[in-house]
Design a protein around this motif. Structure first.
Motif, PDB file in Angstrom:
ATOM      1  N   VAL A  25       0.848  -1.190   0.000  1.00  0.00           N
ATOM      2  CA  VAL A  25       0.000   0.000   0.000  1.00  0.00           C
ATOM      3  C   VAL A  25       0.882   1.238   0.000  1.00  0.00           C
ATOM      4  O   VAL A  25       2.086   1.159   0.262  1.00  0.00           O
ATOM      5  CB  VAL A  25      -0.951   0.024   1.227  1.00  0.00           C
ATOM      6  N   SER A  26       0.296   2.384  -0.276  1.00  0.00           N
ATOM      7  CA  SER A  26       1.057   3.629  -0.239  1.00  0.00           C
ATOM      8  C   SER A  26       0.333   4.640   0.626  1.00  0.00           C
ATOM      9  O   SER A  26      -0.863   4.509   0.905  1.00  0.00           O
ATOM     10  CB  SER A  26       1.253   4.179  -1.653  1.00  0.00           C
ATOM     11  N   GLY A  27       1.081   5.637   1.065  1.00  0.00           N
ATOM     12  CA  GLY A  27       0.502   6.683   1.899  1.00  0.00           C
ATOM     13  C   GLY A  27       1.536   7.744   2.218  1.00  0.00           C
ATOM     14  O   GLY A  27       2.582   7.833   1.572  1.00  0.00           O
ATOM     15  N   ILE A  28       1.240   8.534   3.243  1.00  0.00           N
ATOM     16  CA  ILE A  28       2.096   9.639   3.660  1.00  0.00           C
ATOM     17  C   ILE A  28       2.683   9.311   5.032  1.00  0.00           C
ATOM     18  O   ILE A  28       1.943   9.008   5.973  1.00  0.00           O
ATOM     19  CB  ILE A  28       1.293  10.960   3.746  1.00  0.00           C
ATOM     20  N   ALA A  29       4.014   9.398   5.174  1.00  0.00           N
ATOM     21  CA  ALA A  29       4.686   9.100   6.436  1.00  0.00           C
ATOM     22  C   ALA A  29       4.595  10.283   7.387  1.00  0.00           C
ATOM     23  O   ALA A  29       4.876  11.419   7.008  1.00  0.00           O
ATOM     24  CB  ALA A  29       6.154   8.754   6.183  1.00  0.00           C
ATOM     25  N   THR A  36       9.925   3.507  13.968  1.00  0.00           N
ATOM     26  CA  THR A  36       8.617   3.355  13.319  1.00  0.00           C
ATOM     27  C   THR A  36       8.101   4.689  12.786  1.00  0.00           C
ATOM     28  O   THR A  36       8.679   5.751  13.049  1.00  0.00           O
ATOM     29  CB  THR A  36       7.560   2.807  14.302  1.00  0.00           C
ATOM     30  N   CYS A  37       6.993   4.602  12.075  1.00  0.00           N
ATOM     31  CA  CYS A  37       6.267   5.799  11.647  1.00  0.00           C
ATOM     32  C   CYS A  37       4.794   5.443  11.503  1.00  0.00           C
ATOM     33  O   CYS A  37       4.410   4.276  11.580  1.00  0.00           O
ATOM     34  CB  CYS A  37       6.818   6.348  10.330  1.00  0.00           C
ATOM     35  N   THR A  38       3.981   6.454  11.317  1.00  0.00           N
ATOM     36  CA  THR A  38       2.567   6.264  11.013  1.00  0.00           C
ATOM     37  C   THR A  38       2.387   6.590   9.540  1.00  0.00           C
ATOM     38  O   THR A  38       2.993   7.537   9.031  1.00  0.00           O
ATOM     39  CB  THR A  38       1.690   7.199  11.874  1.00  0.00           C
ATOM     40  N   VAL A  39       1.577   5.807   8.850  1.00  0.00           N
ATOM     41  CA  VAL A  39       1.322   6.044   7.432  1.00  0.00           C
ATOM     42  C   VAL A  39      -0.154   6.374   7.260  1.00  0.00           C
ATOM     43  O   VAL A  39      -1.025   5.567   7.577  1.00  0.00           O
ATOM     44  CB  VAL A  39       1.721   4.821   6.574  1.00  0.00           C
ATOM     45  N   LYS A  40      -0.408   7.588   6.797  1.00  0.00           N
ATOM     46  CA  LYS A  40      -1.787   8.031   6.551  1.00  0.00           C
ATOM     47  C   LYS A  40      -2.154   7.647   5.127  1.00  0.00           C
ATOM     48  O   LYS A  40      -1.420   7.940   4.188  1.00  0.00           O
ATOM     49  CB  LYS A  40      -1.904   9.538   6.755  1.00  0.00           C
ATOM     50  N   ARG A  41      -3.313   6.969   5.009  1.00  0.00           N
ATOM     51  CA  ARG A  41      -3.764   6.506   3.698  1.00  0.00           C
ATOM     52  C   ARG A  41      -5.097   7.156   3.365  1.00  0.00           C
ATOM     53  O   ARG A  41      -5.967   7.284   4.216  1.00  0.00           O
ATOM     54  CB  ARG A  41      -3.914   4.986   3.689  1.00  0.00           C
ATOM     55  N   PRO A  45      -7.948   3.406   6.954  1.00  0.00           N
ATOM     56  CA  PRO A  45      -7.408   3.757   8.274  1.00  0.00           C
ATOM     57  C   PRO A  45      -5.884   3.915   8.233  1.00  0.00           C
ATOM     58  O   PRO A  45      -5.210   3.288   7.419  1.00  0.00           O
ATOM     59  CB  PRO A  45      -7.790   2.555   9.150  1.00  0.00           C
ATOM     60  N   ASP A  46      -5.366   4.765   9.135  1.00  0.00           N
ATOM     61  CA  ASP A  46      -3.923   4.953   9.247  1.00  0.00           C
ATOM     62  C   ASP A  46      -3.263   3.657   9.692  1.00  0.00           C
ATOM     63  O   ASP A  46      -3.846   2.862  10.426  1.00  0.00           O
ATOM     64  CB  ASP A  46      -3.596   6.037  10.280  1.00  0.00           C
ATOM     65  N   LEU A  47      -2.039   3.453   9.243  1.00  0.00           N
ATOM     66  CA  LEU A  47      -1.220   2.340   9.725  1.00  0.00           C
ATOM     67  C   LEU A  47      -0.260   2.910  10.763  1.00  0.00           C
ATOM     68  O   LEU A  47       0.542   3.802  10.450  1.00  0.00           O
ATOM     69  CB  LEU A  47      -0.422   1.708   8.588  1.00  0.00           C
ATOM     70  N   THR A  48      -0.347   2.437  12.000  1.00  0.00           N
ATOM     71  CA  THR A  48       0.549   2.917  13.052  1.00  0.00           C
ATOM     72  C   THR A  48       1.599   1.860  13.336  1.00  0.00           C
ATOM     73  O   THR A  48       1.393   0.668  13.102  1.00  0.00           O
ATOM     74  CB  THR A  48      -0.228   3.228  14.339  1.00  0.00           C
ATOM     75  N   GLY A  49       2.738   2.305  13.832  1.00  0.00           N
ATOM     76  CA  GLY A  49       3.800   1.364  14.174  1.00  0.00           C
ATOM     77  C   GLY A  49       4.438   0.693  12.974  1.00  0.00           C
ATOM     78  O   GLY A  49       4.943  -0.424  13.078  1.00  0.00           O
ATOM     79  N   THR A  83       0.067  -5.299  11.797  1.00  0.00           N
ATOM     80  CA  THR A  83       1.119  -5.138  12.807  1.00  0.00           C
ATOM     81  C   THR A  83       2.480  -5.557  12.257  1.00  0.00           C
ATOM     82  O   THR A  83       3.497  -5.356  12.907  1.00  0.00           O
ATOM     83  CB  THR A  83       0.810  -5.984  14.058  1.00  0.00           C
ATOM     84  N   GLU A  84       2.500  -6.136  11.061  1.00  0.00           N
ATOM     85  CA  GLU A  84       3.741  -6.574  10.416  1.00  0.00           C
ATOM     86  C   GLU A  84       3.992  -5.749   9.161  1.00  0.00           C
ATOM     87  O   GLU A  84       4.238  -6.284   8.087  1.00  0.00           O
ATOM     88  CB  GLU A  84       3.670  -8.063  10.069  1.00  0.00           C
ATOM     89  N   ALA A  85       3.927  -4.425   9.300  1.00  0.00           N
ATOM     90  CA  ALA A  85       4.118  -3.532   8.161  1.00  0.00           C
ATOM     91  C   ALA A  85       5.506  -2.895   8.222  1.00  0.00           C
ATOM     92  O   ALA A  85       6.014  -2.578   9.296  1.00  0.00           O
ATOM     93  CB  ALA A  85       3.044  -2.445   8.161  1.00  0.00           C
ATOM     94  N   VAL A  86       6.115  -2.711   7.037  1.00  0.00           N
ATOM     95  CA  VAL A  86       7.454  -2.130   6.963  1.00  0.00           C
ATOM     96  C   VAL A  86       7.534  -1.192   5.747  1.00  0.00           C
ATOM     97  O   VAL A  86       6.929  -1.462   4.708  1.00  0.00           O
ATOM     98  CB  VAL A  86       8.534  -3.237   6.867  1.00  0.00           C
ATOM     99  N   VAL A  87       8.256  -0.088   5.903  1.00  0.00           N
ATOM    100  CA  VAL A  87       8.453   0.861   4.805  1.00  0.00           C
ATOM    101  C   VAL A  87       9.394   0.227   3.790  1.00  0.00           C
ATOM    102  O   VAL A  87      10.489  -0.220   4.126  1.00  0.00           O
ATOM    103  CB  VAL A  87       9.027   2.202   5.313  1.00  0.00           C
ATOM    104  N   LEU A  88       8.956   0.174   2.532  1.00  0.00           N
ATOM    105  CA  LEU A  88       9.769  -0.396   1.453  1.00  0.00           C
ATOM    106  C   LEU A  88      10.501   0.688   0.663  1.00  0.00           C
ATOM    107  O   LEU A  88      11.638   0.501   0.240  1.00  0.00           O
ATOM    108  CB  LEU A  88       8.888  -1.216   0.504  1.00  0.00           C
ATOM    109  N   ARG A  89       9.827   1.819   0.433  1.00  0.00           N
ATOM    110  CA  ARG A  89      10.398   2.927  -0.348  1.00  0.00           C
ATOM    111  C   ARG A  89       9.840   4.231   0.169  1.00  0.00           C
ATOM    112  O   ARG A  89       8.750   4.261   0.727  1.00  0.00           O
ATOM    113  CB  ARG A  89      10.038   2.792  -1.823  1.00  0.00           C
ATOM    114  N   CYS A  90      10.591   5.310  -0.065  1.00  0.00           N
ATOM    115  CA  CYS A  90      10.073   6.634   0.285  1.00  0.00           C
ATOM    116  C   CYS A  90      10.488   7.640  -0.790  1.00  0.00           C
ATOM    117  O   CYS A  90      11.508   7.468  -1.454  1.00  0.00           O
ATOM    118  CB  CYS A  90      10.551   7.070   1.669  1.00  0.00           C
TER     119      CYS A  90
END
Length: 124
Positions: A25-29, A36-41, A45-49, A83-90
């Motif tokens: 998925v994509s969003g705004i960090a 960690t970071c929160t990703v707003k989509r 819903p936002d992805l936290t952690g 809960t198992e989300a990780v940033v792949l690219r920014c």
């Protein structure tokens, strides 16, 4: 009876494997911390952690990219668990942290540069 057990095992394995998937998925960090970071989509819903490193452990040799606040990121969700989300690219990088042997390479280079700049060199 062993055939029934084998059939049951295969059906259960197939059912379990069907529930495991990888989602991207994509969003705004935002709210970026040391790990960690929160990703707003939009529309979701936002992805936290969301982890900045793929492995959540203390590692002596690692390379971490910190996205710039409010930059676009691509996130991988492993095994279908948010809960198992990780940033792949920014899209924009704020900081890059490199650790070799448990020592921050950037900190070491910064100290070296400071020492060189403050060194008094006597010339004849």
């Amino acid at each position: 009876m062993p055939q029934v057990d084998e059939l049951f095992s295969r059906v259960m394995k197939k059912k379990i494997d069907a529930t495991r998937f990888i989602q991207v998925v994509s969003g705004i960090a935002t709210e970026i911390t040391d790990s960690t970071c929160t990703v707003k989509r939009e529309g979701s819903p936002d992805l936290t952690g969301v982890r900045l490193d793929a492995i959540d452990d203390t590692i002596e040799n690692q390379f971490t990219i910190f996205p710039k606040d409010n930059s676009h990121v691509v996130v991988g969700i492993m095994d279908g668990l948010k809960t198992e989300a990780v940033v792949l690219r920014c899209s924009e990088v704020e900081i890059i942290r490199v650790k070799c042997g448990g020592v921050s390479l950037i900190d070491t280079l910064s100290k070296l540069i400071t020492e060189v700049n403050s060194a008094i060199i006597n010339t004849p």
